[in-house]
Design a protein around this motif. Structure first.
Motif, mmCIF file in Angstrom:
data_model
loop_
_atom_site.group_PDB
_atom_site.id
_atom_site.type_symbol
_atom_site.label_atom_id
_atom_site.label_comp_id
_atom_site.label_asym_id
_atom_site.label_seq_id
_atom_site.Cartn_x
_atom_site.Cartn_y
_atom_site.Cartn_z
ATOM 1 N N SER A 1 0.851 -1.187 0.000
ATOM 2 C CA SER A 1 0.000 0.000 0.000
ATOM 3 C C SER A 1 0.882 1.231 0.000
ATOM 4 O O SER A 1 2.068 1.180 0.364
ATOM 5 C CB SER A 1 -0.917 0.014 1.235
ATOM 6 O OG SER A 1 -0.157 0.066 2.429
ATOM 7 N N THR A 2 0.305 2.347 -0.418
ATOM 8 C CA THR A 2 0.982 3.636 -0.373
ATOM 9 C C THR A 2 0.253 4.539 0.611
ATOM 10 O O THR A 2 -0.839 4.219 1.081
ATOM 11 C CB THR A 2 1.003 4.292 -1.765
ATOM 12 O OG1 THR A 2 -0.351 4.487 -2.195
ATOM 13 C CG2 THR A 2 1.733 3.414 -2.768
ATOM 14 N N GLN B 1 -2.989 -3.436 -2.562
ATOM 15 C CA GLN B 1 -3.309 -4.273 -3.710
ATOM 16 C C GLN B 1 -2.131 -5.186 -3.986
ATOM 17 O O GLN B 1 -1.038 -5.028 -3.444
ATOM 18 C CB GLN B 1 -3.643 -3.436 -4.947
ATOM 19 C CG GLN B 1 -2.502 -2.585 -5.481
ATOM 20 C CD GLN B 1 -2.872 -1.908 -6.804
ATOM 21 O OE1 GLN B 1 -2.861 -2.537 -7.860
ATOM 22 N NE2 GLN B 1 -3.220 -0.613 -6.740
ATOM 23 N N VAL C 1 0.982 -6.689 -5.817
ATOM 24 C CA VAL C 1 2.058 -6.063 -6.575
ATOM 25 C C VAL C 1 3.074 -7.131 -6.969
ATOM 26 O O VAL C 1 3.071 -8.241 -6.458
ATOM 27 C CB VAL C 1 2.769 -4.966 -5.743
ATOM 28 C CG1 VAL C 1 1.802 -3.846 -5.371
ATOM 29 C CG2 VAL C 1 3.425 -5.543 -4.486
ATOM 30 N N GLU D 1 2.017 -2.027 -9.322
ATOM 31 C CA GLU D 1 0.681 -2.291 -8.809
ATOM 32 C C GLU D 1 -0.119 -3.014 -9.885
ATOM 33 O O GLU D 1 -0.443 -2.439 -10.933
ATOM 34 C CB GLU D 1 0.013 -0.979 -8.406
ATOM 35 C CG GLU D 1 0.749 -0.253 -7.281
ATOM 36 C CD GLU D 1 0.135 1.098 -6.953
ATOM 37 O OE1 GLU D 1 0.254 1.522 -5.795
ATOM 38 O OE2 GLU D 1 -0.451 1.724 -7.879
ATOM 39 N N THR E 1 -3.778 -1.763 -10.774
ATOM 40 C CA THR E 1 -3.676 -0.525 -11.551
ATOM 41 C C THR E 1 -3.270 -0.825 -12.991
ATOM 42 O O THR E 1 -3.842 -0.275 -13.943
ATOM 43 C CB THR E 1 -2.651 0.421 -10.897
ATOM 44 O OG1 THR E 1 -3.052 0.699 -9.559
ATOM 45 C CG2 THR E 1 -2.530 1.714 -11.676
ATOM 46 N N ASP F 1 -7.022 -6.474 -7.149
ATOM 47 C CA ASP F 1 -7.438 -5.335 -6.330
ATOM 48 C C ASP F 1 -7.916 -5.846 -4.964
ATOM 49 O O ASP F 1 -9.081 -5.701 -4.585
ATOM 50 C CB ASP F 1 -8.551 -4.549 -7.023
ATOM 51 C CG ASP F 1 -8.798 -3.194 -6.361
ATOM 52 O OD1 ASP F 1 -7.978 -2.791 -5.504
ATOM 53 O OD2 ASP F 1 -9.803 -2.550 -6.698
ATOM 54 N N ALA G 1 1.927 2.542 -13.317
ATOM 55 C CA ALA G 1 1.594 1.628 -12.218
ATOM 56 C C ALA G 1 2.795 1.320 -11.334
ATOM 57 O O ALA G 1 2.693 0.497 -10.426
ATOM 58 C CB ALA G 1 1.033 0.325 -12.789
ATOM 59 N N LYS H 1 5.854 2.141 -8.639
ATOM 60 C CA LYS H 1 6.232 2.961 -7.493
ATOM 61 C C LYS H 1 7.599 2.497 -6.983
ATOM 62 O O LYS H 1 7.918 1.306 -7.051
ATOM 63 C CB LYS H 1 5.215 2.798 -6.346
ATOM 64 C CG LYS H 1 3.789 3.220 -6.670
ATOM 65 C CD LYS H 1 3.637 4.718 -6.607
ATOM 66 C CE LYS H 1 2.167 5.136 -6.644
ATOM 67 N NZ LYS H 1 1.424 4.667 -7.827
ATOM 68 N N VAL I 1 6.512 2.344 -0.550
ATOM 69 C CA VAL I 1 5.338 1.532 -0.244
ATOM 70 C C VAL I 1 5.547 0.773 1.063
ATOM 71 O O VAL I 1 6.675 0.578 1.517
ATOM 72 C CB VAL I 1 5.014 0.527 -1.376
ATOM 73 C CG1 VAL I 1 4.824 1.252 -2.695
ATOM 74 C CG2 VAL I 1 6.084 -0.546 -1.488
#
Length: 397
Positions: free
Chosen positions: A18-19, A25, A27, A36, A39, A54, A92, A94, A99
């Protein structure tokens, strides 16, 4: 070897993250980034994967079974290789540092095996110096115990020193208090998907359909509590206070190049433990205590195959559930620096381990940090990384 090589397109482990501004979600990891997957799937108009990924655990994905696991991996590798969809991937993506990683699976049932002949021999030699190191049943079945799934925690979670009863050989009566012989067990965990009904069995050759992936695992053990309680029913409070799982699950499909033959099994196992799908895994583990590497256990020495463990687990009709976890037991090799527990490394306190800072350990002290990492062969001849598992010991409450 850099992160891109260890965490490249042939790896692609699954986790949950998560962020600060978004929910959790599913990853994957590529180099030092996470992607993600919900996403990405939404941007690529793949509704099935968008819905399944999701979620705050991998369990909905585990229910899909082997064909869907393979299809998702093919989709992901294809989109990562497609120059025309690089923008979708970038949107998508990060940085890993931005995270928070979570326990990737809602653990259903948890079983811990005892599958290393070297570990079992060492422990038997310590506890039964005048008798046979291996118990008579050890080479006939994968020995295990049913653990507590609710205390499986994600890597990075502090481990509270457990309290309980203990009685040393010189104690006239049992004592109650914090464990003074707190230990590690460097293990490999296997995540299961595909539910079965109570009363059915999964054979050795069917087990692969249920083996989703591999995650490093530390089965913390309070040896003094365990020694007093385990006769006649086995581990209980000495094991159930915490077990730490990596946030990254490496798919079995990523480990095809790591498969190798098992050591010779003599005597020959009973029929239900035989089959064509028997294998070991060429995983090289490393155990670090604070800033010192204390052991490098080789998983390829393990006596029992993961498929045999799963077949034995279900042979009495026990059902499988999505999110089941079973672990290998401590991984140990032939050499002293390949032992996967302090019990073995320090030989029950008789040969303390010296750390790089000059201090010694027979068992863990408050503030100690244990980190287990591992690599496996990649298809191109390089190496894949498995996600680390780490925990710090804090004082009992």
């Amino acid at each position: 070897m850099n992160g891109t090589e260890l965490w490249g397109i042939d790896n692609l482990p699954y986790g949950v993250a998560s962020t600060a501004d978004g929910g959790a979600q599913v990853v994957t990891r590529l180099g030092d980034d996470v992607i993600e997957l919900a996403t990405l799937a939404k941007a690529d108009s793949v509704r099935k994967w968008a819905r399944i990924f999701d979620n705050s655990s991998l369990n909905p994905f585990l229910t899909q079974g082997r064909s869907s696991w393979s299809a998702a991996r093919e989709w992901l590798q294809a989109i990562l290789r497609d120059d025309e969809r690089k923008g979708l991937v970038a949107a998508a993506t990060k940085p890993l540092a931005d995270v928070t990683l979570h326990l990737p699976v809602q653990i259903a049932d948890y079983v811990d095996f005892y599958a290393s002949e070297q570990h079992a021999t060492n422990v038997g030699s310590i506890f039964r110096p005048d008798g046979a190191a291996l118990t008579p049943n050890w080479k006939h079945l994968p020995i295990g115990y049913h653990g507590r799934s609710g205390t499986v925690v994600v890597s990075g979670t502090d481990v509270v020193r457990p309290v309980g009863q203990r009685k040393g050989k010189d104690d006239p009566e049992p004592l109650f208090g914090p464990s003074v012989r707190l230990d590690i067990e460097a293990e490999v965990g296997f995540i299961v998907g595909g539910e079965t009904e109570v009363g059915t069995r999964v054979s050795v050759d069917e087990a692969g359909e249920h083996l989703f992936g591999v995650a490093l695992f530390n089965d913390w053990s309070a040896r003094d509590i365990q020694a007093w309680e385990y006769v006649p029913l086995g581990p209980f409070l000495g094991k159930s206070f915490a077990s730490t799982l990596s946030p990254w699950i490496t798919p079995m499909e990523a480990l095809k190049a790591a498969k190798l033959p098992l050591p010779a099994q003599d005597p020959k196992p009973l029929d239900y433990l035989r089959g064509d799908d028997l294998f070991g895994l060429d995983l090289e583990l490393e155990v670090r205590l604070n800033d010192t590497v204390v052991s490098r256990p080789p998983y390829k020495k393990m006596y029992w195959s993961p498929t045999q463990m799963l077949a034995h687990l279900t042979v009495n009709g026990a059902s499988l559930r999505d999110g089941d976890l079973f672990a290998s037991g401590t991984v140990s090799g032939d050499a002293r620096d390949q032992r996967g527990s302090l019990l073995e490394l320090a030989w029950s306190g008789k040969e303390p381990v010296r750390l790089d800072d000059g201090t010694e350990r027979s068992f863990l002290e408050d503030g100690d940090i244990v980190t287990i990492t591992a690599t496996a062969p990649a298809p191109d001849g390089g190496r894949l990384a498995l996600g680390e598992v780490s925990g710090r010991i804090i004082p009992s409450v």
